[in-house]
Design an enzyme around this catalytic site. Structure first.
Site, PDB file in Angstrom:
ATOM      1  N   THR A 175      42.341  60.589  44.991  1.00  0.00           N
ATOM      2  CA  THR A 175      42.860  59.400  45.668  1.00  0.00           C
ATOM      3  C   THR A 175      42.590  58.118  44.890  1.00  0.00           C
ATOM      4  OG1 THR A 175      40.830  59.286  47.002  1.00  0.00           O
ATOM      5  CG2 THR A 175      42.735  60.382  47.992  1.00  0.00           C
ATOM      6  N   SER A 227      38.728  64.627  47.649  1.00  0.00           N
ATOM      7  CA  SER A 227      38.000  63.360  47.546  1.00  0.00           C
ATOM      8  C   SER A 227      37.184  63.132  48.809  1.00  0.00           C
ATOM      9  CB  SER A 227      38.970  62.187  47.331  1.00  0.00           C
ATOM     10  OG  SER A 227      39.627  61.846  48.535  1.00  0.00           O
ATOM     11  N   ARG A 228      36.321  62.120  48.773  1.00  0.00           N
ATOM     12  CA  ARG A 228      35.455  61.805  49.911  1.00  0.00           C
ATOM     13  C   ARG A 228      36.104  60.837  50.886  1.00  0.00           C
ATOM     14  NH1 ARG A 228      30.103  59.623  47.071  1.00  0.00           N
ATOM     15  NH2 ARG A 228      31.692  58.306  46.131  1.00  0.00           N
ATOM     16  N   LYS A 267      31.801  55.063  39.305  1.00  0.00           N
ATOM     17  CA  LYS A 267      32.363  54.414  38.121  1.00  0.00           C
ATOM     18  C   LYS A 267      31.894  52.976  37.889  1.00  0.00           C
ATOM     19  CE  LYS A 267      36.728  57.025  38.219  1.00  0.00           C
ATOM     20  NZ  LYS A 267      36.554  57.792  39.446  1.00  0.00           N
ATOM     21  N   LYS A 319      32.314  53.935  27.549  1.00  0.00           N
ATOM     22  CA  LYS A 319      30.939  53.480  27.810  1.00  0.00           C
ATOM     23  C   LYS A 319      29.902  54.575  27.533  1.00  0.00           C
ATOM     24  CE  LYS A 319      32.249  49.941  31.176  1.00  0.00           C
ATOM     25  NZ  LYS A 319      33.691  49.998  30.883  1.00  0.00           N
ATOM     26  N   VAL A 339      41.185  51.390  32.855  1.00  0.00           N
ATOM     27  CA  VAL A 339      42.554  51.624  33.304  1.00  0.00           C
ATOM     28  C   VAL A 339      42.988  50.429  34.147  1.00  0.00           C
ATOM     29  CG1 VAL A 339      44.082  53.112  34.651  1.00  0.00           C
ATOM     30  CG2 VAL A 339      42.268  54.114  33.248  1.00  0.00           C
ATOM     31  N   GLY A 352      44.301  48.007  36.747  1.00  0.00           N
ATOM     32  CA  GLY A 352      44.612  48.079  38.165  1.00  0.00           C
ATOM     33  C   GLY A 352      43.777  49.055  38.962  1.00  0.00           C
ATOM     34  N   VAL A 355      38.985  44.456  37.023  1.00  0.00           N
ATOM     35  CA  VAL A 355      39.156  42.997  36.985  1.00  0.00           C
ATOM     36  C   VAL A 355      40.541  42.539  37.428  1.00  0.00           C
ATOM     37  CG1 VAL A 355      37.399  42.590  35.245  1.00  0.00           C
ATOM     38  CG2 VAL A 355      39.742  43.060  34.522  1.00  0.00           C
TER      39      VAL A 355
END
Length: 332
Positions: free
Chosen positions: A15, A38-39, A87, A129, A170, A172, A177
Site C-alpha cells: 500500500t 501490509s499493516r 523508512k 543510504k 522516490v 512523492g 519532501v
C-alpha cells in the site's frame, strides 16, 4: 517476455507509493493473483476502492515481523516483491530497535518463509543510504541486503532466488519532501528546508518500478542491482515546487524559505556504491550489478572497474526536467 502471466505474486508493503505503482503495472500482465500485504487497513481500504474493477487482487493485513502470517501469505506464490520497511530516518533514529525488528528480523522472516513456501524469486528493495551508513535506517537496510545475498549461499537444494535492488528517494512517497513541501506552501506559505545545497538521488515511481521489474527478470541469485539514478539539488526542487504549487492554487503571497539544518543521521549527499563495490561491478544500460563475494561469478564475468564519483561531482537534473516529472506523475 511476460514473466507474470498466470503467476501468483505477493507485494509486501503493497500500500506504499512504490507498492501501488508496482501493482498498477503488474496487473496489466494478467497474473493469476496479486496479494497485497501490509499493516495499514485504511490504506488497503483506499486501494480496494481504487482497484475495484479487478477481481484477482487479494488484501492481507499483516506484519513481516510475524513469520506465521508471512508463511500463510506466501502459500502458492511465485514472485515476492519485498517493499515493507521502516523508512523514515528520524523515526528509525528515535526507535532503533523497532527498525531492527522490521528491517532486519522482518527480512529474515521473508527469507525463511519464502524457502519453506517454495517461492520462485524474492526481490528486496534497498536504499542508497545503505552505503557507508550514518543512520539506523541505512545500517538496517545494509544488513538486510547482506541477508538476502547470504540466503543464496545457505539455501541448499531450495530453488528460491534472492536478490536486491538499491535505489534512492522516490518522488512523492509518503513522508518525503515533495508532499511535505506542497502542504507547507498551502498551509503556511513557508518552506522549511534542512540544507538548500543538499543533493539526492531521486527518481519517479514509474522509473523505480520499471527498473525493479528489469532487475527481477535478470536475477540469477544473490545480486544487488544498483540503479543508475538522476541527481537532484534540493534548491532546484524547492524552486520548482514553489513555482508549480503557487500557480496551480493561485497563491499570490511570497513563499519564504527557512533552512533548519541537517537532522541527526542525515548526510549532505548519498552514494550509489562503495569504491570496493565499484571495482567488481558489472555495468548494464540502466544499472550496475554486484555479485555477492561468496557467489560464483559467471564465466563471462568482467568487472567494469567503474570509477566512483561523488554526487556533487556529477551533473544534476535541470529544473525543467523536474517540472515535467512532477506533472507527469501528478505529484502537485
Amino acid at each position: 517476455m511476460n514473466l507474470y502471466q498466470n503467476k501468483s505474486i505477493l507485494i509486501l508493503g503493497g500500500t506504499g507509493t512504490i507498492g501501488k505503482k508496482l501493482l498498477s503495472v503488474l496487473i496489466e500482465y494478467q497474473p493469476k493473483v496479486i496479494r497485497i500485504f501490509s499493516r495499514d487497513e485504511y490504506k488497503q481500504f483506499e486501494l480496494q476502492q481504487e482497484m475495484a474493477n479487478f477481481d484477482n487482487i487479494r488484501y492481507l493485513i499483516g506484519d513481516i515481523r510475524d513469520e506465521k502470517r508471512l508463511l500463510m501469505a506466501m502459500e502458492n506464490i511465485d514472485y515476492v516483491f519485498h517493499l515493507a520497511a521502516m523508512k523514515h530516518v528520524s523515526a528509525c533514529e528515535y526507535n532503533p530497535f523497532e527498525a531492527v525488528q522490521t528491517n532486519i528480523t522482518g527480512t529474515q522472516n521473508v527469507i525463511q518463509t519464502a524457502l519453506r513456501a517454495g517461492v520462485e524469486k524474492v526481490i528486496f528493495t534497498s536504499t542508497d543510504k545503505a552505503i557507508s551508513p550514518t543512520n539506523v535506517y541505512g545500517a538496517t537496510k545494509l544488513t538486510a541486503e547482506r541477508l538476502m545475498s547470504a540466503a543464496e549461499n545457505q539455501k541448499g537444494s531450495k530453488r528460491t532466488i534472492f536478490s536486491s535492488v538499491r535505489f534512492g528517494n522516490v518522488m512523492g512517497s509518503r513522508g518525503s519532501v515533495i508532499p511535505l513541501f506542497k502542504q507547507q506552501i498551502l498551509d503556511k506559505q513557508m518552506l522549511t528546508v534542512t540544507d538548500l545545497n543538499m543533493i539526492r538521488y531521486m527518481m519517479t515511481p514509474t522509473q523505480a518500478v520499471e527498473l525493479i521489474l528489469q532487475a527481477n527478470q535478470l536475477a540469477k541469485g544473490g545480486e544487488v542491482f544498483v540503479l543508475k539514478m538522476p541527481i537532484v539539488k534540493l534548491n532546484d526542487l524547492v524552486q520548482v515546487m514553489i513555482d508549480l504549487v503557487t500557480k496551480k492554487y493561485h497563491i499570490k503571497e511570497e513563499i519564504k524559505i527557512r533552512e533548519i539544518g541537517i537532522r541527526p543521521g542525515e548526510k549532505r549527499y548519498e552514494e550509489l556504491m562503495t569504491e570496493d563495490e565499484a571495482k567488481v561491478a558489472t555495468e548494464l544500460e540502466h544499472m550496475y550489478m554486484l555479485y555477492p563475494s561468496l557467489h560464483a561469478k559467471p564465466l563471462s564475468f568482467k568487472p567494469a572497474m567503474i570509477k566512483v564519483t561523488q554526487p556533487f561531482e556529477q551533473p544534476t537534473i535541470e529544473q525543467e526536467t523536474l517540472r515535467t516529472w512532477l506533472k507527469e506523475e501528478k505529484l502537485i
